[in-house]
Design an enzyme around this catalytic site. Structure first.
Site, PDB file in Angstrom:
ATOM      1  N   GLU A   1       1.131  -0.001  -4.911  1.00 19.75           N
ATOM      2  CA  GLU A   1       0.136   1.046  -5.103  1.00 19.75           C
ATOM      3  C   GLU A   1       0.859   2.361  -4.891  1.00 19.75           C
ATOM      4  OE1 GLU A   1      -3.642   3.366  -3.364  1.00 19.75           O
ATOM      5  OE2 GLU A   1      -1.924   2.700  -2.225  1.00 19.75           O
TER       6      GLU A   1
ATOM      7  N   ASP B   1       0.816  -1.205   0.000  1.00 15.25           N
ATOM      8  CA  ASP B   1       0.000   0.000   0.000  1.00 15.25           C
ATOM      9  C   ASP B   1       0.854   1.261   0.000  1.00 15.25           C
ATOM     10  OD1 ASP B   1      -2.602   1.389   0.437  1.00 15.25           O
ATOM     11  OD2 ASP B   1      -1.646   1.953   2.321  1.00 15.25           O
TER      12      ASP B   1
END
Length: 653
Positions: free
Chosen positions: A383, A344
């Site tokens: 990401e 993330d």
């Protein structure tokens, strides 16, 4: 009921009561105060005459020997468990738990700043905590930052023996190559749950694996499932990164989910969060009595600690912290047999407050290098959302792929725009052709994800028709989004419920409405058909898995574009995708083709079988002739419904 062995219920857990914990802390405070007031009355610990009520905290025993066994955290071995914890500023560390009737057992200091000891009586399923004397003499109870299991985010750590699970179906699964992958992102807490209950759990998710296999996806990407504060969360607030979320079930339940997914030919990717921790319920905070002006040894002591989610950015400059995060990544792959990781917000790792952070880059590189050494076939996704090619470059961060902001944002803008003249076909073309470092499979393409359908935004049907997300326009534009995702170069991804027109916005307390899978069964069938074309199940659309794309037709006035996909070219490989982003329907629409001869209709997005309120434009097979058009050697004509797409290819000879 939590479990340790398959089919065998675990004994109910006893959370150590707050009153008992407070009483023990009071005893330690009293002893420390007396020690400072009259140090001559308190000699070395091995010479003290300690009152009985203090023996739980100050054991009367020789100085212990550190463990020679490797590993960090609580590591079971045959006949016992090794405890090892990093506490560089601590004076002393003790462990208490079920194995000692919650009496303290002293750990031995190692030169590395670790404290360790082998405890023969400690075993699988037993609860424990550490008692730490900090740098300034104060004592504190702390959970294990590397706990493999916890009762809950404010409960106790639990010893977990990963050998206590039998994998049955691993041999049946083979990781799909990147060009063959179709990802389905899901949130365990809401994926298969009932309103008013919950959250959903690993075992309820298993009940939908047959559905996912029939849909045709071959990878599921789990939103973060490490232990977080509370029972309902997106998962991006991890408190115990090594422990699966207790509200979702036991660690063995998670393993069973992965095993059952592999049984059905579906791989599992875990979303992990290393850009910050918590920020609440953290065992790491002020762990060993030295805050360094902020949160202590696990976190940056300066402005670099600040993130959009709290002042808890890990200190990537400390090798022990990098080891902690890298070990966590490897743990999901080794112990839970995950087939990849999605990391993330990597931009918040490689930068801090917008400033480049070399230590963050070093963490990302060390993580990807460690994974590739041991598991070269597993998929690593970043990401980053900054379209930075270095993230997926071998000399950069070294990820296999990254979520592609250059695809999702222009595509959603084109689909959501209320007026045709607002749609920018050049932006759509650029989104189709964009790639990182010359490789399309270095990007994940999608029109819906947990981020895109929350934070003030909604799912595509609601964005298109806020007051009636089930109307024909919402259905057509949402389906166009899936067509563009599944025919574009890259690794396509769907968000749970997208395939049956789930509307509104994502909420971790709102279960997926599976009733829509029946109400919009035709839209669901369209997704199945498109995924089969993408994966070339009928050996007629191999080009959709290829690297090559050529957008050869752009009709800005009517908002029609067409592109050619191929790998090696020829019958069964060449694919032509025609997308009508306008309100007009056409018959006899002329455009170029890669070759002459019969081009078969593989998909007609205006077919009433997908929805009875579609127009039902009859699209016939196209006969290509050697008369060049749009820069292509051949051309043909076809019918085309409003806000719909047609996919053509040729049969193999």
């Amino acid at each position: 009921m939590r479990e340790t062995k398959q089919g065998e219920p675990r004994r109910p857990r006893k959370d150590f009561s707050e009153t008992a914990c407070e009483a023990r802390n009071n005893e330690v405070v009293q002893r420390t105060a007396r020690s400072r007031a009259a140090p001559e009355l308190f000699g070395p610990a091995d010479q003290l005459q300690v009152p009985d009520f203090l023996t739980a905290i100050v054991p009367l025993e020789p100085v212990p020997e550190p463990s020679w066994r490797p590993g960090m955290g609580a590591i079971p071995y045959d006949g016992g468990t090794t405890f090892r914890v990093w506490a560089p500023y601590a004076q002393r560390v003790q462990v208490v738990g079920d194995f000692s009737h919650w009496h303290a057992v002293e750990l031995a200091r190692e030169p590395s700043g670790n404290f360790s000891r082998d405890i023969a009586s400690a075993g699988n399923g037993q609860q424990y905590q550490f008692i730490i004397q900090g740098r300034y003499g104060d004592w504190r109870w702390r959970n294990d930052p590397r706990a493999s299991d916890v009762t809950h985010s404010t409960g106790n750590s639990v010893i977990l023996d990963h050998r206590d699970f039998v994998w049955r179906f691993d041999g049946l699964f083979q990781m799909p190559a990147p060009h063959e992958a179709v990802i389905y992102e899901l949130h365990i807490g809401t994926f298969n749950d009932s309103p008013g209950w919950g959250p959903g759990h690993w075992l309820s998710a298993i009940d939908k694996l047959d559905y996912l296999r029939e849909l045709g996806v071959n990878l599921v990407e789990l939103m973060p499932s490490a232990e977080f504060a509370g029972d309902f969360s997106w998962g991006y607030n991890p408190t115990f990164p090594f422990a699966p979320e207790s509200a979702y079930g036991t660690p063995n339940d998670l393993k069973r989910f992965v095993d059952e997914a592999h049984r059905r030919g579906i791989g599992v990717i875990m979303d992990v969060v290393y850009n910050h921790l918590g920020p609440s319920d953290l065992p790491h905070w002020d762990f060993d009595g030295e805050t360094l002006g902020r949160g202590g040894v696990y976190f940056y002591p300066d402005w670099r600690a600040s993130t959009p989610w709290g002042d808890t950015r890990p200190d990537y400059g400390r090798s022990e912290v990098r080891d902690y995060l890298r070990d966590n990544a490897l743990m999901w792959l080794r112990e839970y047999h995950m087939d990849g990781l999605r990391v993330d917000a990597t931009k918040e790792i490689r930068t801090a407050s917008g400033v480049d952070n070399p230590a963050g880059w070093e963490l990302l590189r060390s993580l990807t290098e460690a994974v590739k050494r041991e598991f070269p076939w597993k998929l690593l996704i970043a990401e980053d959302m900054a379209a930075n090619p270095a993230v997926t470059h071998p000399q950069g961060a070294g990820f296999d792929a990254q979520w592609d902001a250059a695809f999702v944002h222009p595509m959603r803008a084109a689909l959501i725009a209320p007026f045709d003249e607002w749609r920018d076909l050049n932006a759509v073309r650029d989104a189709l052709t964009f790639r990182y470092n010359g490789r399309s499979t270095q990007r994940i393409v999608y029109t819906e994800s947990h981020d895109e359908v929350a934070n003030g935004r909604s799912r595509l049907p609601t964005e298109v028709s806020p007051y009636n997300p089930g109307d024909v326009l919402a259905k057509k534009k949402a389906l166009l989004g899936t067509v563009l995702t599944l025919t574009a170069p890259g690794i396509p991804m769907l968000f749970m419920g997208q395939e049956f027109l789930e509307d509104g916005h994502f909420d971790d307390g709102e279960p997926l409405d599976w009733g829509k899978a029946g109400w919009f069964g035709g839209i669901l069938q369209a997704h199945r058909d498109l995924i089969r074309l993408r994966r070339n199940w009928h050996d007629t659309t191999a080009g959709l898995r290829g690297e090559h794309v050529h957008v050869f037709h752009l009709n800005h006035d009517d908002k029609v574009l067409a592109f050619h996909r191929w790998e090696d070219g020829g019958p069964g490989d060449d694919v032509v995708v025609i997308v009508n982003l306008g309100h007009r329907a056409f018959s006899g629409y002329a455009l170029g083709l890669p070759s002459d001869g019969p081009w078969r209709v593989r998909f007609n997005g205006d077919w009433q079988g997908y929805s009875p309120d579609f127009s039902g434009t009859s699209v016939q097979d196209v006969w290509g002739e050697w008369s060049g058009r749009d820069g292509m050697p051949a051309s043909g004509q076809l019918s085309l419904g409003a806000y719909s797409a047609v996919i053509l290819s040729k049969d193999r000879g």
